[in-house]
Design a protein around this motif. Structure first.
Motif, PDB file in Angstrom:
ATOM      1  N   THR A 108     -19.688 -13.648 -48.358  1.00 28.71           N
ATOM      2  CA  THR A 108     -20.030 -13.140 -46.892  1.00 28.71           C
ATOM      3  C   THR A 108     -20.055 -11.468 -46.511  1.00 28.71           C
ATOM      4  O   THR A 108     -20.616 -11.228 -45.691  1.00 28.71           O
ATOM      5  CB  THR A 108     -18.934 -13.652 -45.816  1.00 28.71           C
ATOM      6  N   GLY A 109     -19.526 -10.719 -47.573  1.00 33.28           N
ATOM      7  CA  GLY A 109     -19.573  -9.399 -47.396  1.00 33.28           C
ATOM      8  C   GLY A 109     -18.485  -8.719 -46.471  1.00 33.28           C
ATOM      9  O   GLY A 109     -18.543  -7.662 -46.174  1.00 33.28           O
ATOM     10  N   ASN A 110     -17.469  -9.649 -46.107  1.00 30.01           N
ATOM     11  CA  ASN A 110     -16.664  -9.342 -45.126  1.00 30.01           C
ATOM     12  C   ASN A 110     -15.222  -8.628 -45.697  1.00 30.01           C
ATOM     13  O   ASN A 110     -14.480  -8.223 -45.178  1.00 30.01           O
ATOM     14  CB  ASN A 110     -16.242 -10.415 -44.069  1.00 30.01           C
ATOM     15  N   SER A 111     -15.237  -8.898 -47.085  1.00 28.72           N
ATOM     16  CA  SER A 111     -13.867  -8.749 -47.936  1.00 28.72           C
ATOM     17  C   SER A 111     -14.401  -8.413 -49.497  1.00 28.72           C
ATOM     18  O   SER A 111     -15.455  -8.633 -49.782  1.00 28.72           O
ATOM     19  CB  SER A 111     -12.928  -9.636 -47.667  1.00 28.72           C
ATOM     20  N   PHE A 112     -13.658  -7.486 -50.101  1.00 27.88           N
ATOM     21  CA  PHE A 112     -13.435  -7.263 -51.193  1.00 27.88           C
ATOM     22  C   PHE A 112     -12.505  -6.922 -51.957  1.00 27.88           C
ATOM     23  O   PHE A 112     -11.342  -6.576 -51.328  1.00 27.88           O
ATOM     24  CB  PHE A 112     -14.562  -6.228 -51.769  1.00 27.88           C
ATOM     25  N   SER A 113     -12.174  -6.907 -53.486  1.00 24.55           N
ATOM     26  CA  SER A 113     -10.748  -6.862 -54.029  1.00 24.55           C
ATOM     27  C   SER A 113     -11.080  -5.318 -54.620  1.00 24.55           C
ATOM     28  O   SER A 113     -12.360  -5.067 -55.481  1.00 24.55           O
ATOM     29  CB  SER A 113     -10.317  -7.866 -54.873  1.00 24.55           C
ATOM     30  N   SER A 155      -6.742  -6.327 -51.609  1.00 24.87           N
ATOM     31  CA  SER A 155      -7.539  -6.978 -50.701  1.00 24.87           C
ATOM     32  C   SER A 155      -8.212  -6.212 -49.677  1.00 24.87           C
ATOM     33  O   SER A 155      -7.095  -5.667 -49.147  1.00 24.87           O
ATOM     34  CB  SER A 155      -7.122  -8.340 -50.589  1.00 24.87           C
ATOM     35  N   VAL A 156      -9.486  -5.765 -49.558  1.00 24.16           N
ATOM     36  CA  VAL A 156      -9.807  -5.033 -48.454  1.00 24.16           C
ATOM     37  C   VAL A 156     -10.761  -6.209 -47.724  1.00 24.16           C
ATOM     38  O   VAL A 156     -11.381  -6.911 -48.075  1.00 24.16           O
ATOM     39  CB  VAL A 156     -10.628  -3.944 -49.054  1.00 24.16           C
ATOM     40  N   GLU A 157     -10.327  -5.934 -46.222  1.00 27.33           N
ATOM     41  CA  GLU A 157     -11.173  -6.738 -45.236  1.00 27.33           C
ATOM     42  C   GLU A 157     -11.788  -5.635 -44.269  1.00 27.33           C
ATOM     43  O   GLU A 157     -11.283  -4.551 -44.000  1.00 27.33           O
ATOM     44  CB  GLU A 157     -10.014  -7.477 -44.248  1.00 27.33           C
ATOM     45  N   LEU A 158     -12.967  -5.963 -43.801  1.00 28.89           N
ATOM     46  CA  LEU A 158     -14.106  -5.081 -43.235  1.00 28.89           C
ATOM     47  C   LEU A 158     -14.215  -5.783 -41.876  1.00 28.89           C
ATOM     48  O   LEU A 158     -14.157  -6.815 -41.662  1.00 28.89           O
ATOM     49  CB  LEU A 158     -15.327  -4.901 -43.677  1.00 28.89           C
ATOM     50  N   ASN A 159     -14.307  -4.748 -40.816  1.00 32.58           N
ATOM     51  CA  ASN A 159     -14.796  -5.332 -39.590  1.00 32.58           C
ATOM     52  C   ASN A 159     -16.186  -5.846 -39.269  1.00 32.58           C
ATOM     53  O   ASN A 159     -16.253  -6.776 -38.691  1.00 32.58           O
ATOM     54  CB  ASN A 159     -14.674  -4.198 -38.554  1.00 32.58           C
ATOM     55  N   GLU A 160     -17.001  -5.227 -40.346  1.00 28.60           N
ATOM     56  CA  GLU A 160     -18.418  -5.874 -40.229  1.00 28.60           C
ATOM     57  C   GLU A 160     -18.776  -6.119 -41.656  1.00 28.60           C
ATOM     58  O   GLU A 160     -18.330  -5.241 -42.958  1.00 28.60           O
ATOM     59  CB  GLU A 160     -19.360  -4.839 -39.596  1.00 28.60           C
ATOM     60  N   PRO A 161     -19.829  -6.901 -42.067  1.00 29.87           N
ATOM     61  CA  PRO A 161     -20.213  -7.410 -43.520  1.00 29.87           C
ATOM     62  C   PRO A 161     -20.895  -5.976 -44.084  1.00 29.87           C
ATOM     63  O   PRO A 161     -21.511  -5.310 -43.447  1.00 29.87           O
ATOM     64  CB  PRO A 161     -21.073  -8.372 -43.461  1.00 29.87           C
ATOM     65  N   MET A 212      -6.887  -3.437 -43.984  1.00 29.41           N
ATOM     66  CA  MET A 212      -7.895  -3.436 -42.872  1.00 29.41           C
ATOM     67  C   MET A 212      -8.770  -2.138 -42.913  1.00 29.41           C
ATOM     68  O   MET A 212      -8.305  -1.031 -42.429  1.00 29.41           O
ATOM     69  CB  MET A 212      -7.181  -3.909 -41.538  1.00 29.41           C
ATOM     70  N   ALA A 213     -10.000  -2.216 -43.678  1.00 28.84           N
ATOM     71  CA  ALA A 213     -10.723  -1.006 -43.632  1.00 28.84           C
ATOM     72  C   ALA A 213     -11.341  -0.415 -42.298  1.00 28.84           C
ATOM     73  O   ALA A 213     -11.854  -1.106 -41.784  1.00 28.84           O
ATOM     74  CB  ALA A 213     -11.779  -1.067 -44.691  1.00 28.84           C
ATOM     75  N   SER A 214     -10.851   0.714 -41.987  1.00 26.76           N
ATOM     76  CA  SER A 214     -11.951   1.624 -40.942  1.00 26.76           C
ATOM     77  C   SER A 214     -13.139   2.147 -41.531  1.00 26.76           C
ATOM     78  O   SER A 214     -13.883   2.548 -40.803  1.00 26.76           O
ATOM     79  CB  SER A 214     -10.851   2.400 -40.313  1.00 26.76           C
ATOM     80  N   ALA A 215     -13.182   2.876 -42.677  1.00 30.38           N
ATOM     81  CA  ALA A 215     -14.153   3.094 -43.501  1.00 30.38           C
ATOM     82  C   ALA A 215     -13.844   3.150 -44.720  1.00 30.38           C
ATOM     83  O   ALA A 215     -12.810   3.028 -45.714  1.00 30.38           O
ATOM     84  CB  ALA A 215     -14.033   4.799 -43.077  1.00 30.38           C
TER      85      ALA A 215
END
Length: 107
Positions: A22-27, A37-43, A65-68
């Motif tokens: 989905t592009g919303n997260s990555f490891s 694990s990193v989660e993004l606000n947007e894909p 929870m990534a901001s950038a």
């Protein structure tokens, strides 16, 4: 390791291991002991690979929870040396009196 930083801002530098479809997260991983694990606000709007710097907050689940994020380009065929980077971090943490990094607040 990340559990020590719950609800605190962090900067985490590691290699991208896997991007969720989905592009919303990555490891991220360094191949040895440090993974996250990193989660993004947007894909993601670009392909993500190599070494990445992630800025964000650690959730109660231990997820960043990534901001950038910034891709650290490996120009001219010179790979980013994560081992050396980790050694530098150890020195900074062992001698905080010489490396007074912190968040300044105004009141």
């Amino acid at each position: 390791m990340l559990s020590r930083y719950i609800s605190r801002p962090i900067c985490f530098v590691r290699r991208v291991e896997k991007v969720h479809p989905t592009g919303n997260s990555f490891s991220l991983s360094d191949g040895d002991w440090s993974a996250a694990s990193v989660e993004l606000n947007e894909p993601l709007d670009e392909e993500l690979s190599g070494v990445v710097e992630v800025l964000g907050m650690v959730s109660n689940k231990g997820t960043i929870m990534a901001s950038a994020y910034n891709i650290l380009r490996e120009d001219k065929g010179i790979p980013f040396n994560l081992e050396l980077y980790n050694e530098v971090l150890k020195v900074i943490h062992d001698f905080p009196q010489h490396y007074p990094f912190g968040i300044a607040t105004s009141g």
